[in-house]
Design a protein around this motif. Structure first.
Motif, PDB file in Angstrom:
ATOM      1  N   PRO A  34      24.255  35.472  40.705  1.00 36.80           N
ATOM      2  CA  PRO A  34      24.162  35.185  39.262  1.00 36.80           C
ATOM      3  C   PRO A  34      24.916  33.909  38.894  1.00 36.80           C
ATOM      4  N   HIS A  35      24.458  33.270  37.835  1.00 39.68           N
ATOM      5  CA  HIS A  35      25.123  32.055  37.359  1.00 39.68           C
ATOM      6  C   HIS A  35      24.815  31.886  35.877  1.00 39.68           C
ATOM      7  N   ARG A  51      32.685  32.165  35.794  1.00 41.38           N
ATOM      8  CA  ARG A  51      33.073  33.133  36.829  1.00 41.38           C
ATOM      9  C   ARG A  51      32.016  34.214  37.053  1.00 41.38           C
ATOM     10  N   ALA A  52      30.765  33.930  36.702  1.00 47.99           N
ATOM     11  CA  ALA A  52      29.681  34.901  36.921  1.00 47.99           C
ATOM     12  C   ALA A  52      29.103  34.810  38.316  1.00 47.99           C
ATOM     13  N   CYS A  53      29.580  33.866  39.133  1.00 48.65           N
ATOM     14  CA  CYS A  53      29.002  33.676  40.474  1.00 48.65           C
ATOM     15  C   CYS A  53      30.046  33.929  41.560  1.00 48.65           C
ATOM     16  N   MET A  54      31.021  34.788  41.287  1.00 49.46           N
ATOM     17  CA  MET A  54      32.121  34.999  42.221  1.00 49.46           C
ATOM     18  C   MET A  54      31.663  35.674  43.507  1.00 49.46           C
ATOM     19  N   VAL A  55      32.227  35.195  44.624  1.00 55.22           N
ATOM     20  CA  VAL A  55      31.978  35.796  45.936  1.00 55.22           C
ATOM     21  C   VAL A  55      33.313  35.955  46.641  1.00 55.22           C
ATOM     22  N   GLU A  56      33.281  36.734  47.740  1.00 52.73           N
ATOM     23  CA  GLU A  56      34.504  37.031  48.479  1.00 52.73           C
ATOM     24  C   GLU A  56      34.525  36.231  49.769  1.00 52.73           C
ATOM     25  N   VAL A  57      35.663  35.626  50.059  1.00 50.35           N
ATOM     26  CA  VAL A  57      35.853  34.859  51.290  1.00 50.35           C
ATOM     27  C   VAL A  57      36.909  35.564  52.137  1.00 50.35           C
ATOM     28  N   GLU A  58      36.542  35.863  53.347  1.00 46.32           N
ATOM     29  CA  GLU A  58      37.452  36.582  54.241  1.00 46.32           C
ATOM     30  C   GLU A  58      38.743  35.792  54.439  1.00 46.32           C
ATOM     31  N   GLY A  59      39.860  36.524  54.268  1.00 47.90           N
ATOM     32  CA  GLY A  59      41.161  35.904  54.458  1.00 47.90           C
ATOM     33  C   GLY A  59      41.751  35.291  53.212  1.00 47.90           C
ATOM     34  N   GLU A  60      41.014  35.272  52.105  1.00 51.29           N
ATOM     35  CA  GLU A  60      41.524  34.716  50.855  1.00 51.29           C
ATOM     36  C   GLU A  60      41.763  35.832  49.847  1.00 51.29           C
ATOM     37  N   ARG A  61      42.874  35.745  49.162  1.00 52.01           N
ATOM     38  CA  ARG A  61      43.281  36.811  48.246  1.00 52.01           C
ATOM     39  C   ARG A  61      42.379  36.883  47.026  1.00 52.01           C
ATOM     40  N   ASN A  62      41.982  35.737  46.499  1.00 51.08           N
ATOM     41  CA  ASN A  62      41.201  35.703  45.263  1.00 51.08           C
ATOM     42  C   ASN A  62      39.723  35.487  45.546  1.00 51.08           C
ATOM     43  N   LEU A  63      38.895  35.995  44.668  1.00 47.44           N
ATOM     44  CA  LEU A  63      37.475  35.663  44.697  1.00 47.44           C
ATOM     45  C   LEU A  63      37.305  34.189  44.349  1.00 47.44           C
ATOM     46  N   ARG A  88      31.653  40.277  38.882  1.00 46.28           N
ATOM     47  CA  ARG A  88      30.561  39.589  38.181  1.00 46.28           C
ATOM     48  C   ARG A  88      30.044  40.430  37.027  1.00 46.28           C
ATOM     49  N   LYS A  89      29.909  41.733  37.251  1.00 53.96           N
ATOM     50  CA  LYS A  89      29.464  42.612  36.177  1.00 53.96           C
ATOM     51  C   LYS A  89      30.436  42.578  35.004  1.00 53.96           C
ATOM     52  N   MET A  90      31.724  42.563  35.308  1.00 53.79           N
ATOM     53  CA  MET A  90      32.735  42.549  34.252  1.00 53.79           C
ATOM     54  C   MET A  90      32.631  41.283  33.421  1.00 53.79           C
ATOM     55  N   VAL A  91      32.414  40.152  34.068  1.00 52.14           N
ATOM     56  CA  VAL A  91      32.252  38.890  33.340  1.00 52.14           C
ATOM     57  C   VAL A  91      31.077  38.976  32.376  1.00 52.14           C
ATOM     58  N   VAL A  92      29.935  39.445  32.878  1.00 50.28           N
ATOM     59  CA  VAL A  92      28.732  39.517  32.041  1.00 50.28           C
ATOM     60  C   VAL A  92      28.952  40.506  30.896  1.00 50.28           C
ATOM     61  N   GLU A  93      29.595  41.613  31.178  1.00 52.29           N
ATOM     62  CA  GLU A  93      29.824  42.611  30.133  1.00 52.29           C
ATOM     63  C   GLU A  93      30.734  42.069  29.040  1.00 52.29           C
ATOM     64  N   MET A  94      31.770  41.356  29.417  1.00 52.63           N
ATOM     65  CA  MET A  94      32.655  40.773  28.403  1.00 52.63           C
ATOM     66  C   MET A  94      31.914  39.742  27.549  1.00 52.63           C
ATOM     67  N   LEU A  95      31.100  38.945  28.174  1.00 55.46           N
ATOM     68  CA  LEU A  95      30.344  37.953  27.412  1.00 55.46           C
ATOM     69  C   LEU A  95      29.295  38.610  26.524  1.00 55.46           C
ATOM     70  N   MET A  96      28.732  39.706  26.973  1.00 56.32           N
ATOM     71  CA  MET A  96      27.720  40.408  26.185  1.00 56.32           C
ATOM     72  C   MET A  96      28.290  40.951  24.890  1.00 56.32           C
ATOM     73  N   ALA A  97      29.575  41.236  24.860  1.00 58.49           N
ATOM     74  CA  ALA A  97      30.190  41.814  23.671  1.00 58.49           C
ATOM     75  C   ALA A  97      29.973  40.953  22.433  1.00 58.49           C
ATOM     76  N   ASP A  98      29.896  39.645  22.619  1.00 57.93           N
ATOM     77  CA  ASP A  98      29.760  38.735  21.482  1.00 57.93           C
ATOM     78  C   ASP A  98      28.333  38.223  21.291  1.00 57.93           C
TER      79      ASP A  98
END
Length: 928
Positions: A34-35, A51-63, A88-98
């Protein structure tokens, strides 16, 4: 592959090229991340703010945001992990609120809702923003609606305006929840400096910015509420932007830019919002024949009530009357008593058929089109010195240049999409040199040097620049020796033009001339662009010769980032010229004086003898009409009653014709003089090809039907040809294209099926599956021994200069919103609303001397006529000049212009007339 980066994405080993992001690689492999703030089209940099396109990188603490993160060798990336998906779902849900509820959304099919559906988010648990903190509806602009209750602060509109179109109108104001896009200093959109390119509307992922034609009074809309979308080409300037036309109920609902080679998704106000002229109530829908009891011919026909002068007819009757009138003149007085004006607004196939109709049907070459009024001088100089009349490099090549000269052109108004690439070039650090007697507000702030020289002194300025290069030995000796001829004679000639001496003529300081000359000569790659400010002079060919010589001196031809580029004015002026709609040449600029050329066309046209005598040009034809030597004319999509110089002379000539056939989409000023009017097709109603200023042959696809009984132009030409005795059997434009290929080497390896598949192919093209060449002449020129030619040019004064009776200088041109004679753009609702009134521009100090306020009226008088017009204050216009647009029939600029011709290109001196400017009666105020 060298430099390839290998990494793991969702358990698969994949490869990335240097500079690619994780998001780009994923989408190339069919994965959908998503983007919202990211737009993958050319010109948009990734921002990573939603931040709607976040992915996980092995060995890194943050998305990480996949749209801005580049992979590294051995990296392990997971896009579908629970952690990444939840974030990603959380980002979209927060934006949907408005967001407004989906059923009352400003764009029910907005990209945002698609991304929400992809994530499985249908509602939000979060509280909405307080209503009083959300900006109210801004409907101040006629073309667009601003509803910031749907804004997610993604910043795409800011990037669209600031970085893609480089207009710098939109910015973000305030902070946190109160951060919203604003226009200028928080002005209403309609009162801001917005030029209505609509890039922000196309980029917006939520519907916060929408075309006015898509939303209703409640601001509810749906961009996917259309029956069909058709990819085609913009019908206006020579840039040749590719567009997606959205059609609903056989009408154009709105237009978007697509990723064509010239525009990369961008459009200007005309291309995006000027489409509805085709649905205007003035459209010609049935053939018309002049009534026998009609008043005298003239501009006294009401387009809404033409029945005072014309009557409706069937197609059979109208074609018979049109053809019989032409054939009778041919029988009684000879074929040379008939002439033709074709159109650069039609397709290549229609231009080819039109010139063939005149040459084959009447046995002469008296056929011309609007290139005679714009770039004939440029073509003459290019043919003479380079061997080809087309550009040597596309304007997009500026991305590879170090320096670029733009002279006698105003791209931000006349070629706005090309101007976006010029502005981006300057932002990247390229050196932009603007040379023009009229200052350019749109480009001036991006320029490294702005040379506002005295009108008519182009040769003096350019010769001075070349004098510096020659005297300081800055020229490219190796290039000159290997690829040119005539240098030594040119060198001797140019020594007579030192900057100190020429500065007195052109008004530019000698040191500035030297600085520009040195920089252009020493740069690795330089380009030269010019417009009608160069060509529309009696010394227009000399102006172009100077520009060609300047490029040759420095070796700035034939390499990436170098080249000569006259910016073409109408959507198909390049293609119409290529197709032979010029009096002295056959298709592909093959001279009618060449016996081998005539033999070729005798073979292709089944025994037709081609006249060896070059034909008459537009202005010459009108003179012969006035003298009674030409008695009949066939005019297709041209409007000489508005576009010819000294236009009252042209109008009197049209009134004298025994038989005038006009084929057009509106009752133009020229059609008002017609005996027969044939209702034709607009570009969105056609199938065929057009060729833009970049030499890109592009496919035009029919999007909507012609109104009423109107027909496609090619069909009308074929029907007329058959009626005057020609054995034509074309059934489709593709058959015309196939015939064109028989004589036009420029179309080698370009086929109709390839164009249907690829939409655009640049010529020349070296193979059926090889892309065309953006830059040409790297290994020589299509001239003797492969060498380009230096041609010296002398300083020639304008045909008339200011004197006591006419102390100022009149120059003419276009405005951003209007085009050519206004027959199309003044019937486009948005364009006419933005720029509804005839106007001229004068320096504020000039207005003060006249005692006229901005918005008051002035009278402009030349040796040919006089007119009253509203005056604007404009500091870009020199105090001794007045600028007058030529699109307004109520203040037709060409009533005033000088018909004196360039002796080589036969182009009128539209850009320079001596004029007297006075306060119009009742509009004088007390002078300060």
């Amino acid at each position: 592959m060298s430099g390839t980066i290998r990494f793991t994405l969702d358990g698969r080993e994949v490869e990335a090229e240097p500079g690619q992001t994780i998001w780009e690689v994923a989408h190339g492999k069919g994965l959908v991340i998503p983007h919202l703030c990211h737009r993958p089209e050319p010109g948009y940099r990734p921002d990573g703010n939603c931040r709607a396109c976040m992915v996980e990188v092995e060995g890194e603490r943050n998305l990480v945001a996949s749209c801005i993160r580049e992979p590294k060798e051995g990296m392990v990336v997971t896009s579908d992990s629970g952690r990444a998906t939840h974030a990603r779902k959380m980002v979209v849900e927060m934006l949907m609120a408005d967001q407004p509820e989906p059923e009352v959304a400003h764009d029910r099919s907005a990209h945002f809702w698609k991304m929400a559906e992809l994530q499985g988010v249908t509602e939000s648990r979060f509280p909405t923003m307080e209503a009083e903190r959300i900006p109210l509806l801004d409907d101040s602009h006629v073309a667009m609606r601003v509803n910031l209750d749907a804004c997610i602060q993604c910043n795409l509109c800011v990037r669209a305006c600031r970085e893609v179109q480089v207009n710098d109108v939109i910015g973000m104001a305030d902070r946190g929840h109160d951060a919203f896009p604003i226009f200028d200093l928080d002005d209403p959109m309609g009162a801001s400096t917005c030029v209505a390119c609509g890039e922000c509307v196309q980029a917006c992922p939520t519907g916060a910015l929408m075309p006015a034609s898509v939303v209703d009074e409640q601001q509810v809309g749906d961009r996917e509420d259309f029956d069909e979308e058709v990819d085609s080409v913009c019908p206006f300037c020579g840039v040749g932007c590719q567009v997606s036309i959205k059609v609903k109920d056989d009408k154009v609902k709105y237009v978007q830019g697509i990723n064509g080679p010239a525009n990369e998704g961008r459009l200007c106000v005309k291309g995006r919002f000027g489409f509805d002229y085709i649905h205007h109530g003035h459209r010609l829908t049935k053939p018309l024949i002049r009534r026998e009891d009609a008043p005298d011919k003239g501009l006294n026909v009401d387009p809404e009530n033409p029945w005072t002068h014309f009557r409706e007819a069937t197609w059979e009757e109208a074609l018979d009357v049109a053809a019989r009138g032409l054939a009778d003149l041919r029988s009684y007085y000879g074929g040379k008593t008939i002439a033709g004006f074709g159109s650069a607004k039609c397709t290549n196939e229609e231009a080819y058929l039109f010139q063939k109709f005149i040459r084959q049907g009447f046995k002469h070459n008296n056929v011309d089109h609007c290139t005679r009024l714009c770039h004939a001088s440029s073509v003459a100089a290019l043919m003479e010195n380079v061997g080809s009349g087309a550009v040597t490099a596309s304007f997009n090549e500026i991305e590879n240049a170090d320096i670029a000269i733009i002279i006698g052109a105003n791209p931000t108004e006349n070629h706005p999409v090309a101007a976006t690439f010029f502005k981006q070039f300057a932002k990247r650090g390229g050196k932009l040199v603007i040379m023009d007697p009229r200052g350019q507000g749109g480009l001036k702030r991006h320029a490294w040097q702005n040379l506002q020289f005295r009108p008519g002194t182009d040769v003096a300025l350019l010769n001075a620049i070349m004098n510096v290069i020659v005297e300081e030995k800055l020229y490219d000796r190796q290039y000159i020796e290997g690829f040119t001829e005539g240098f030594f004679e040119f060198r001797d000639h140019i020594r007579a033009f030192p900057p100190e001496r020429m500065a007195e003529l052109c008004g530019i300081e000698a040191e500035t001339i030297r600085e520009v000359a040195r920089e252009f000569a020493r740069s690795r790659a330089g380009m030269i662009f010019w417009g009608m400010g160069v060509s529309q002079h009696i010394h227009g060919t000399d102006n172009s010769r100077c520009l060609i010589s300047l490029a040759l001196l420095c070796g700035h031809v034939g390499r990436p980032g170098t080249g000569l580029h006259p910016l073409r004015g109408q959507n198909n002026v390049q293609g119409a010229s290529d197709a032979g709609l010029i009096p002295q040449v056959m298709p592909d600029y093959q001279p009618v004086t060449d016996s081998e050329v005539r033999d070729l066309f005798r073979h292709i046209w089944r025994g037709t003898e081609i006249d060896a005598e070059p034909g008459l040009t537009v202005v010459e034809i009108m003179d012969r009409v006035y003298r009674g030597e030409i008695r009949g004319m066939y005019v297709l999509g041209e409007n000489p009653a508005m576009s010819d110089p000294d236009v009252e002379h042209a109008r009197r000539a049209l009134a004298k014709l025994s038989h005038l056939v006009v084929q057009d989409i509106f009752l133009t000023e020229t059609a008002m003089y017609a005996d027969v009017i044939l209702p034709a097709s607009a570009l969105p109603e056609k199938t065929g090809t057009v060729t833009n200023t970049n030499r890109q042959v592009q496919m035009v696809r029919r999007a909507v039907p012609t109104p009423g009984e109107a027909r496609e132009d090619w069909r009308i030409i074929v029907d007329l040809a058959r009626r005057i005795g020609l054995d034509w059997d074309y059934d489709h434009p593709r058959h015309v294209f196939d015939e064109m290929k028989m004589s036009m080497f420029s179309l080698h390896h370009i086929t109709w099926s390839r164009l249907e598949r690829e939409s655009s192919v640049t010529y020349p093209c070296k193979g059926p599956d090889i892309p065309g060449e953006d830059v040409v002449f790297g290994d020589g020129f299509p001239r003797r021994a492969g060498r380009a030619k230096f041609t010296p040019a002398r300083v020639t004064p304008p045909a008339e200069v200011p004197d006591e009776a006419y102390p100022m200088i009149l120059t003419t041109g276009r405005q951003l919103e209007h085009w050519h004679t206004g027959s199309m753009t003044r019937r486009a609702s948005v364009l006419d609303a933005v720029e509804p009134e005839a106007n001229c521009s004068l320096h504020p100090s000039t207005l003060r001397k006249l005692g006229v306020d901005a918005g008051g009226r002035v009278r402009l008088t030349t040796r040919r006529g006089s007119l009253d017009v509203m005056a604007r204050a404009d500091r870009n216009v020199a105090p001794d000049m007045v600028f007058l647009p030529f699109a307004y029939v109520e203040a037709a600029a060409n009533i005033l212009t000088n018909p004196a011709l360039d002796p080589f290109g036969k182009i009128p001196e539209f850009k320079y007339s001596a004029v007297r400017v006075e306060a119009a009666d009742g509009d004088a105020v007390a002078a300060e």
